[in-house]
Scaffold this active site. Structure first.
Site, short mmCIF file in Angstrom:
data_model
loop_
_atom_site.label_atom_id
_atom_site.label_comp_id
_atom_site.label_asym_id
_atom_site.label_seq_id
_atom_site.Cartn_x
_atom_site.Cartn_y
_atom_site.Cartn_z
N ASN A 29 0.71 -1.19 0.05
CA ASN A 29 -0.07 -0.15 -0.04
C ASN A 29 1.03 1.32 0.04
O ASN A 29 0.56 2.16 -0.63
CB ASN A 29 -0.92 -0.10 1.16
CG ASN A 29 -2.36 -0.45 0.80
OD1 ASN A 29 -2.80 -0.39 -0.27
ND2 ASN A 29 -3.22 -0.77 1.73
N GLU A 83 2.11 -20.12 -18.22
CA GLU A 83 3.40 -19.51 -18.78
C GLU A 83 4.04 -18.79 -17.81
O GLU A 83 5.28 -18.50 -17.78
CB GLU A 83 2.95 -18.68 -20.01
CG GLU A 83 3.98 -18.83 -20.97
CD GLU A 83 3.61 -18.58 -22.36
OE1 GLU A 83 4.15 -17.57 -23.17
OE2 GLU A 83 2.49 -18.85 -23.02
N ASN A 99 -6.94 1.62 -5.60
CA ASN A 99 -7.37 0.70 -6.15
C ASN A 99 -7.57 0.88 -7.76
O ASN A 99 -7.19 -0.26 -8.63
CB ASN A 99 -8.67 0.35 -5.74
CG ASN A 99 -8.77 -0.21 -4.43
OD1 ASN A 99 -7.74 -0.83 -3.88
ND2 ASN A 99 -9.72 -0.15 -3.69
#
Length: 449
Positions: A206, A254, A228
């Site tokens: 954060n 992958e 966000n």
């Protein structure tokens, strides 16, 4: 198709989910009610988005996602928000009382009441898939639900869907912006429990995101919405290869193959560029080499640590937008010559590159500018051990005095679990240390004669 099911756990997971699905809808031209305007007829054009959305008979697109929280308020906002018609009501699962920032409540007492309905719902979503590829789990390390319930869920998913990949997007507790005193406990307990169940975990610190918002976007006091939206751009870049066609497409497995040299060392560092506000972008043209260079600036990383002190084990560059392989090769060549990027000696300096022609989408009214091209770099570096060391240190300070431990024991945990988890973390730090040691040092003795 290669479908992915997203699971959003706890307040952080749900709010990240809101930002991500808002962005996915914009990227795919899906309206908040799930309709896709008629010009994209069913079966016509690009259907890659079906990895994340299922289509009903009525032409409505429903996210393959489950939102779980042990208390209702955060998910109630989804139920009443702009995208309330997008989600199936049964995909929003709430309990009655929250986990109170307590791992033990999320994992044992309260989590176990809600785990079965959640797994039921996931089972129904999995049944709709023709070739389920894996799970993306969004949660925080610090909260009670995010730490406790996630680790319970990961254990159960491993039992039910053994071979499917499970990727995590985890919010790492920030030193400055702490929401709970017991974050170090929760983080270390959840990391210990999920370590063997998770295939790849992208950590987001954060504080690092706060700093990027402040510095690059000139937001004086970033809110969770700002954070966000930035995180959702990164998640979108990582998953873009699953949702769009591109020149070099990358799927979930992958990533693991290329980023995870040893099963435990599965915490890649994500870096995104360009993070730039609208008024700045108006005056600058960001070339491929500029954004590629920006990826190697510690300031643009999602976790605070210094890769210049560590060694790289693997490096993936995911470009999107107006990018051609020629520019990418030139940019990488330039970086190899002028940057002091140290790879571990047992890994040749390979950069894996993915290119998606879909340009990054900007959220209307968001902070990020609309740009022509962007890049997300995923690198597995030994420097991320610094983040674990910080967390372990905080854990030790509290645990030495057994502070707050009674709350966990009172919910049916044993004190031994704390020391067991802490030992596992010490082992993880040691693993990172050993990976970075040059391999030829211990081979010298054998080559004397």
């Amino acid at each position: 198709m290669r479908e992915c099911i997203s699971v959003h756990v706890g307040q952080a997971g749900v709010q990240m989910g809101n930002a991500c699905w808002e962005l996915y809808c914009l990227e795919h031209g899906i309206q908040p009610d799930g309709q896709m305007p008629s010009d994209k007829t069913i079966g016509g054009g690009d259907d890659s988005f079906t990895t994340f959305f299922s289509e009903t008979g009525a032409g409505k697109h429903v996210p393959r996602a489950v939102f779980v929280d042990l208390e209702p308020t955060v998910i109630d906002e989804v139920r009443a928000g702009t995208y309330r018609q997008l989600f199936h009501p049964e995909q929003l699962i709430t309990g009655k009382e929250d986990a109170a920032n307590n791992y033990a409540r999320g994992h044992y007492t309260i989590g176990k009441e809600i785990i079965d309905p959640v797994l039921d719902r996931i089972r129904k979503l999995a049944d709709q898939c023709t070739g389920l590829q894996g799970f993306l789990v969004f949660h925080s390390f610090g909260g009670g639900t995010g730490s406790g319930f996630t680790s319970l869920l990961m254990e159960r998913l491993s039992v039910d869907y053994g071979k499917k990949s499970k990727l995590e997007f985890s919010i790492y507790p920030a030193p400055q912006v702490s929401t709970a005193v017991v974050e170090p406990y929760n983080s270390i307990l959840t990391t210990h429990t999920t370590l063997e169940h998770s295939d790849c975990a992208f950590m987001v610190d954060n504080e690092a995101i706060y700093d990027i918002c402040r510095r690059n976007l000139d937001i004086e006091r970033p809110t969770y919405t700002n954070l966000n939206r930035l995180i959702s751009q990164i998640v979108s870049s990582i998953t873009a290869s699953l949702r769009f066609d591109g020149a070099l497409n990358v799927d979930l497995t992958e990533f693991q193959t290329n980023l995870v040299p040893y099963p435990r060392i599965h915490f890649p560092l994500a870096t995104y560029a360009p993070v730039i506000s609208a008024e700045k972008a108006y005056h600058e043209q960001l070339s491929v080499s500029e954004i590629t260079n920006a990826c190697f600036e510690p300031a643009n990383q999602m976790v605070k640590c210094d890769p210049r002190h560590g060694k790289y084990m693997a490096c993936c560059l995911l470009y999107r937008g107006d990018v051609v392989p020629k520019d990418v090769n030139a940019a990488i060549a330039a970086i190899k010559t002028k940057r002091t990027i140290q790879f571990v000696d047992w890994c040749p300096t390979g950069f894996k590159v993915g290119i998606n022609y879909q340009p990054p989408t900007a959220v209307p009214g968001g902070d990020l500018a609309k740009v022509q091209r962007a890049v997300c770099m995923l690198s597995n570096t030994t420097a991320i051990a610094e983040a674990w060391a910080r967390l372990d240190h905080k854990f030790d300070l509290m645990y030495a005095k057994r502070a707050f431990v009674h709350w966990y024991v009172g919910e049916g945990m044993e004190e031994g679990e704390f020391s067991e988890a802490r030992e596992d973390m010490a082992a993880l730090e040691k693993d990172y240390e050993e990976v970075g040691i040059d391999s030829y040092e211990d081979e010298d003795e054998g080559e004397e004669y």
